[in-house]
Write a protein that holds these residues in place. Structure first.
Motif, short mmCIF file in Angstrom:
data_model
loop_
_atom_site.label_atom_id
_atom_site.label_comp_id
_atom_site.label_asym_id
_atom_site.label_seq_id
_atom_site.Cartn_x
_atom_site.Cartn_y
_atom_site.Cartn_z
N HIS A 173 0.86 -0.56 -0.04
CA HIS A 173 -0.26 0.00 0.27
C HIS A 173 0.57 1.35 0.38
CE1 HIS A 173 -3.11 -2.53 1.29
NE2 HIS A 173 -2.39 -3.22 1.61
N CYS A 208 -4.47 5.43 0.23
CA CYS A 208 -4.17 5.11 -0.11
C CYS A 208 -3.14 5.17 -1.73
CB CYS A 208 -4.08 3.37 -0.07
SG CYS A 208 -2.99 2.12 -0.72
N GLU A 210 -0.98 3.55 -3.51
CA GLU A 210 -0.45 1.90 -4.84
C GLU A 210 -1.99 0.79 -4.99
OE1 GLU A 210 2.86 1.97 -5.62
OE2 GLU A 210 2.29 -0.15 -6.30
N CYS A 212 -3.92 -1.83 -4.62
CA CYS A 212 -4.09 -2.80 -4.00
C CYS A 212 -5.14 -4.02 -3.75
CB CYS A 212 -3.55 -2.38 -2.21
SG CYS A 212 -4.84 -1.09 -1.69
N HIS A 216 -9.24 0.02 -3.64
CA HIS A 216 -7.81 0.87 -3.45
C HIS A 216 -8.84 2.15 -3.23
CE1 HIS A 216 -4.74 3.43 -4.68
NE2 HIS A 216 -5.29 3.17 -5.52
CU1 CUA Z 1 -4.09 -0.11 -0.18
CU2 CUA Z 1 -4.29 0.83 -2.18
#
Ligand code: CUA
Length: 340
Positions: A173, A208, A210, A212, A216
């Motif tokens: 993340h 977040c 990234e 994920c 997300h």
């Molecule tokens: Cu945790 Cu994107």
């Protein structure tokens, strides 16, 4: 001349105004929320300074290159020939980029070193954020080693740098609060750190950064900076076990919360402390949002999320409780709301 007339038809004017308006609208849309263009601390300010310097430099170079291009296109051949001189190519094509990029690199590296310098072994270093799919565990460790856990909200004292250790046990993340600092990745098996430093009290949305998994985009959180006194009082209140409900509906809700099995995943200190695979709800009533920034924390939204979690946040670890009747849902929501 004919070409010029064609270029200023109404349709073309419209296209041009759309092209100008779109970036303007996107800039206005930020309004300072979750925006690195509105720094609210020295770290975010350093990042914004790098951004504006690069933007300004790039704009100046673009202007210069476009001017030279127009010169090369429209000037008479004799004048154009000056652009092909060896001196100009050596200066403009070699010396200028080497000097400019070296200066920029030096500035970037120095700024990065300042951002990475962090005060270690002070009380605030005891904040640890753990990324989960798709929410955030937030642990506060006291000087005596005692642990207090909350979720999706990181409270810090304003005016001082606070080191936050970040880690993940599932996938990568990224912790990002644009108004306060840059991104830092949460990598399984590693402990990274980030320094949060807010000039003034305020609430700053984080996200977040990234990819994920499915939710997300609904993995947000808030950093709340408050005066040191307010922060100390908050920590003390959060360390206390959950308050017992007094309202009849909330008392029924507490019973339903236990019998429906919510305590199997959610810790409510003083009620159930099974290994929580979901967010700690001991003081959930004191938070502004639920489901990691997905919904505002209201009684209706709490009931709605319990009944329709897989509709509102499909794939999350929160199972559907569609079998609970409305009265029970309301009672559980009333109980959660009372957990301030
Ligand atoms: Cu945790 Cu994107």
């Amino acid at each position: 001349m004919q070409e010029l007339t064609r270029q200023t038809t109404p349709a073309c004017k419209k296209q041009t105004s759309v092209l100008i308006a779109m970036p303007m609208l996107s800039l206005c849309g930020c309004e300072g929320v979750q925006s690195s263009l509105h720094p609210r601390g020295p770290h975010a300010q350093a990042i914004a300074d790098i951004g504006w310097l690069m933007f300004g430099g790039a704009a100046a170079i673009l202007l210069l290159v476009m001017t030279l291009a127009l010169y090369a296109i429209y000037r008479p051949p004799a004048q154009r020939r000056t652009l092909s001189s060896h001196v100009l190519i050596a200066v403009g094509g070699l010396a200028f980029p080497v000097v400019t990029l070296s200066l920029l690199l030096g500035y970037g590296v120095t700024s990065m070193a300042k951002l990475r310098a962090h005060p270690v072994a002070q009380d605030a270093a005891s904040i640890e954020v753990v990324g989960n799919r798709w929410w955030w565990d937030v642990h506060y460790r006291d000087a005596d080693g005692s642990l207090m856990t909350t979720a999706n909200e990181v409270r810090i004292p304003a005016g001082v740098p606070v080191t936050v250790v970040v880690r993940s046990d599932d996938v990568i993340h990224s912790f990002w609060v644009p108004n306060l600092t840059g991104k830092v990745d949460l990598i399984p098996g590693r402990r990274n750190h980030v320094v949060l430093h807010a000039d003034m009290p305020g609430s700053f949305r984080g996200q977040c950064a990234e990819f994920c998994g499915a939710q997300h985009a609904r993995m947000a959180f808030h950093v709340i900076a408050e005066t040191p006194e307010a922060h100390a009082a908050w920590q003390q209140a959060q360390r206390a076990p959950a308050r017992a409900p007094t309202e009849p509906e909330a008392i029924r809700g507490r019973e339903a919360f236990i019998s429906a099995g919510c305590v199997a995943c959610h810790t409510v200190r003083g009620v159930g402390t099974a290994r929580a695979s979901g967010p700690d709800l001991t003081h959930v009533g004191s938070r502004s949002f639920i489901a990691a920034g997905t919904l505002e924390n209201t009684r209706d939204n709490l009931a709605d999320y319990i009944a329709r979690s897989q509709v509102l946040k499909p794939g999350s670890g929160m199972p559907l409780y569609s079998e609970l009747d409305e009265a029970t849902l309301d009672a559980i929501a009333a109980y959660l709301e009372s957990l301030e």
